[in-house]
Design a protein around this motif. Structure first.
Motif, PDB file in Angstrom:
ATOM      1  N   SER A 102       0.829  -1.206   0.000  1.00 48.19           N
ATOM      2  CA  SER A 102       0.000   0.000   0.000  1.00 48.19           C
ATOM      3  C   SER A 102       0.864   1.257   0.000  1.00 48.19           C
ATOM      4  O   SER A 102       0.611   2.206  -0.757  1.00 48.19           O
ATOM      5  CB  SER A 102      -0.921  -0.002   1.217  1.00 48.19           C
ATOM      6  OG  SER A 102      -1.698   1.181   1.270  1.00 48.19           O
ATOM      7  N   GLN A 103       1.893   1.248   0.837  1.00 40.18           N
ATOM      8  CA  GLN A 103       2.784   2.405   0.898  1.00 40.18           C
ATOM      9  C   GLN A 103       3.543   2.587  -0.417  1.00 40.18           C
ATOM     10  O   GLN A 103       3.683   3.700  -0.925  1.00 40.18           O
ATOM     11  CB  GLN A 103       3.768   2.241   2.060  1.00 40.18           C
ATOM     12  CG  GLN A 103       3.101   2.307   3.426  1.00 40.18           C
ATOM     13  CD  GLN A 103       4.032   1.899   4.551  1.00 40.18           C
ATOM     14  OE1 GLN A 103       5.092   1.328   4.317  1.00 40.18           O
ATOM     15  NE2 GLN A 103       3.624   2.170   5.789  1.00 40.18           N
ATOM     16  N   LEU A 104       4.012   1.469  -0.986  1.00 43.89           N
ATOM     17  CA  LEU A 104       4.720   1.539  -2.264  1.00 43.89           C
ATOM     18  C   LEU A 104       3.786   1.974  -3.392  1.00 43.89           C
ATOM     19  O   LEU A 104       4.181   2.709  -4.299  1.00 43.89           O
ATOM     20  CB  LEU A 104       5.351   0.186  -2.591  1.00 43.89           C
ATOM     21  CG  LEU A 104       6.542  -0.229  -1.729  1.00 43.89           C
ATOM     22  CD1 LEU A 104       6.946  -1.671  -2.014  1.00 43.89           C
ATOM     23  CD2 LEU A 104       7.732   0.704  -1.981  1.00 43.89           C
ATOM     24  N   ARG A 105       2.526   1.507  -3.311  1.00 42.17           N
ATOM     25  CA  ARG A 105       1.544   1.888  -4.325  1.00 42.17           C
ATOM     26  C   ARG A 105       1.283   3.393  -4.296  1.00 42.17           C
ATOM     27  O   ARG A 105       1.125   4.036  -5.345  1.00 42.17           O
ATOM     28  CB  ARG A 105       0.250   1.111  -4.090  1.00 42.17           C
ATOM     29  CG  ARG A 105      -0.875   1.364  -5.077  1.00 42.17           C
ATOM     30  CD  ARG A 105      -0.533   0.864  -6.442  1.00 42.17           C
ATOM     31  NE  ARG A 105      -0.124   1.946  -7.333  1.00 42.17           N
ATOM     32  CZ  ARG A 105       0.298   1.806  -8.558  1.00 42.17           C
ATOM     33  NH1 ARG A 105       0.413   0.618  -9.085  1.00 42.17           N
ATOM     34  NH2 ARG A 105       0.635   2.835  -9.290  1.00 42.17           N
ATOM     35  N   GLN A 106       1.242   3.972  -3.078  1.00 37.71           N
ATOM     36  CA  GLN A 106       1.058   5.413  -2.959  1.00 37.71           C
ATOM     37  C   GLN A 106       2.235   6.163  -3.565  1.00 37.71           C
ATOM     38  O   GLN A 106       2.070   7.160  -4.263  1.00 37.71           O
ATOM     39  CB  GLN A 106       0.875   5.788  -1.488  1.00 37.71           C
ATOM     40  CG  GLN A 106      -0.445   5.314  -0.888  1.00 37.71           C
ATOM     41  CD  GLN A 106      -0.545   5.613   0.598  1.00 37.71           C
ATOM     42  OE1 GLN A 106       0.332   6.255   1.164  1.00 37.71           O
ATOM     43  NE2 GLN A 106      -1.597   5.136   1.227  1.00 37.71           N
ATOM     44  N   THR A 107       3.447   5.665  -3.281  1.00 42.10           N
ATOM     45  CA  THR A 107       4.637   6.286  -3.867  1.00 42.10           C
ATOM     46  C   THR A 107       4.617   6.152  -5.390  1.00 42.10           C
ATOM     47  O   THR A 107       4.921   7.107  -6.112  1.00 42.10           O
ATOM     48  CB  THR A 107       5.915   5.623  -3.312  1.00 42.10           C
ATOM     49  OG1 THR A 107       5.915   5.726  -1.895  1.00 42.10           O
ATOM     50  CG2 THR A 107       7.162   6.287  -3.874  1.00 42.10           C
TER      51      THR A 107
END
Length: 368
Positions: A102-107
């Motif tokens: 999720s965090q990588l997807r936001q980035t």
């Protein structure tokens, strides 16, 4: 040397998978492997139990488990309720991984918002970097500044339609090693789901493109699992090629993967219908994992011989397993590894192949 014991070099040779003595020593330091007994000459000595444990470590690592998670899994006591403890460990790791995704997807979304802009929508890279350097995303002021940045960038979207091809050129990984037709296929699949990371999960057998073009040129039958997939196919182009569409689960009220899966299990006539598909057909499975399982079994038993299988069902256990079975068959295939898939992707794959055949009938780039 103790009888039946292995040196560290013999241990790595027995386990294989590129394992080295240095990696074994590292696993000792992390507590993944217990410290071995020593010979009078101070050599490390390993038993069959060590071989099995190391094989398990390697297998878990190859499946993507991190070393700290592997250690937690291996620490489950055999006399305890292993299933409950292990499932708890796996659920904990899954939640952690999903949070990272999720965090990588936001980035990734933020980067896509910058890199995916076409030439009409771009501002100078120096200006973007200058504004980003001024932002402190940990503060409310920083978040406000970020919103202002996006507002300035987004103001340009009202001036023209989006240029998908131009954006994809910046976002897709290097596909120069793939043929022009494969590049088109992959691009269309990415556009169908809006997720560039899909590229690494798309799998084609080496003969998939050639087999599809030969079958479609011969006016082959197209067999799909549900009517929803059939409705998403480019029927105009397929009719031009003389290809007729047959639906296995021909109930118009079945529109989801859940309904298709249950229906296929409950109705024997649909399973029997699958056994009767014509030789050289193209099978397109976009919803029901059990249909792809049945397809693989029928191919393995030489009951059916399709020219190509596009296997992209949705599911969390049966679908990934069915796709792995498909990739083991001696038949041309196109699939998306793991749980990813769906009727839209499956139909898009066939539509892209049909489009390439009609637009470039004499292209032979896929033979290189």
């Amino acid at each position: 040397m103790n009888a039946g014991c292995l040196t560290i070099k013999e241990l790595t040779d027995a386990v294989g998978s590129g394992l080295t003595p240095r990696m074994v020593r590292h696993y000792h330091q992390l507590g993944l492997l217990p410290q071995p007994v020593r010979s009078p000459s101070n050599y490390r000595l390993y038993t069959k139990k060590d071989v099995l444990r190391l094989q398990r470590i390697v297998a878990l690592k190859q499946q993507g488990f991190q070393l700290n998670h592997i250690r937690n899994i291996l620490e489950v006591e055999p006399e305890a309720d292993t299933t409950v403890n292990l499932m708890g460990q796996l659920q904990q790791q899954y939640r952690a991984v999903m949070q990272q995704i999720s965090q990588l997807r936001q980035t990734a979304s933020a980067l896509e918002g910058l890199l995916g802009r076409d030439r009409h929508c771009q501002i100078m890279q120096a200006e973007v970097l200058a504004q980003l350097k001024l932002l402190d995303v940990e503060t409310q002021a920083g978040l406000g500044g970020l919103e202002n940045l996006w507002s300035g960038l987004d103001a340009q979207i009202h001036t023209h339609s989006e240029a998908f091809s131009e954006s994809l050129q910046r976002l897709l990984p290097d596909l120069s090693h793939r043929s022009e037709i494969e590049q088109h296929l992959i691009s269309q699949l990415v556009l169908a789901c809006g997720d560039v990371s899909l590229v690494s999960f798309i799998k084609l057998s080496r003969d998939a493109i050639a087999a599809s073009r030969e079958a479609l040129s011969s006016s082959c039958q197209i067999v799909v699992d549900t009517q929803t997939v059939a409705a998403a196919l480019d029927q105009t182009r397929l009719s031009h090629l003389g290809c007729h569409i047959q639906t296995l689960i021909d109930n118009p009220h079945i529109t989801t993967a859940t309904e298709a899966e249950v229906a296929f299990w409950q109705h024997r006539e649909w399973r029997e219908k699958l056994q009767q598909v014509s030789q050289g057909c193209v099978l397109v499975v976009g919803y029901a994992p059990s249909v792809l399982v049945e397809v693989c079994e029928a191919i393995a038993n030489q009951k059916i011989q399709p020219a190509l299988v596009i296997g992209m069902p949705i599911g969390f256990s049966h679908a990934p397993a069915a796709k792995r079975q498909l990739m083991l068959q001696k038949i041309p295939y196109i699939t998306v590894e793991g749980t990813l898939g769906g009727g839209a992707l499956a139909a898009t794959a066939l539509n892209a192949l049909v489009e390439s055949l009609i637009d470039k009938p004499d292209c032979h780039c896929y033979l290189k």
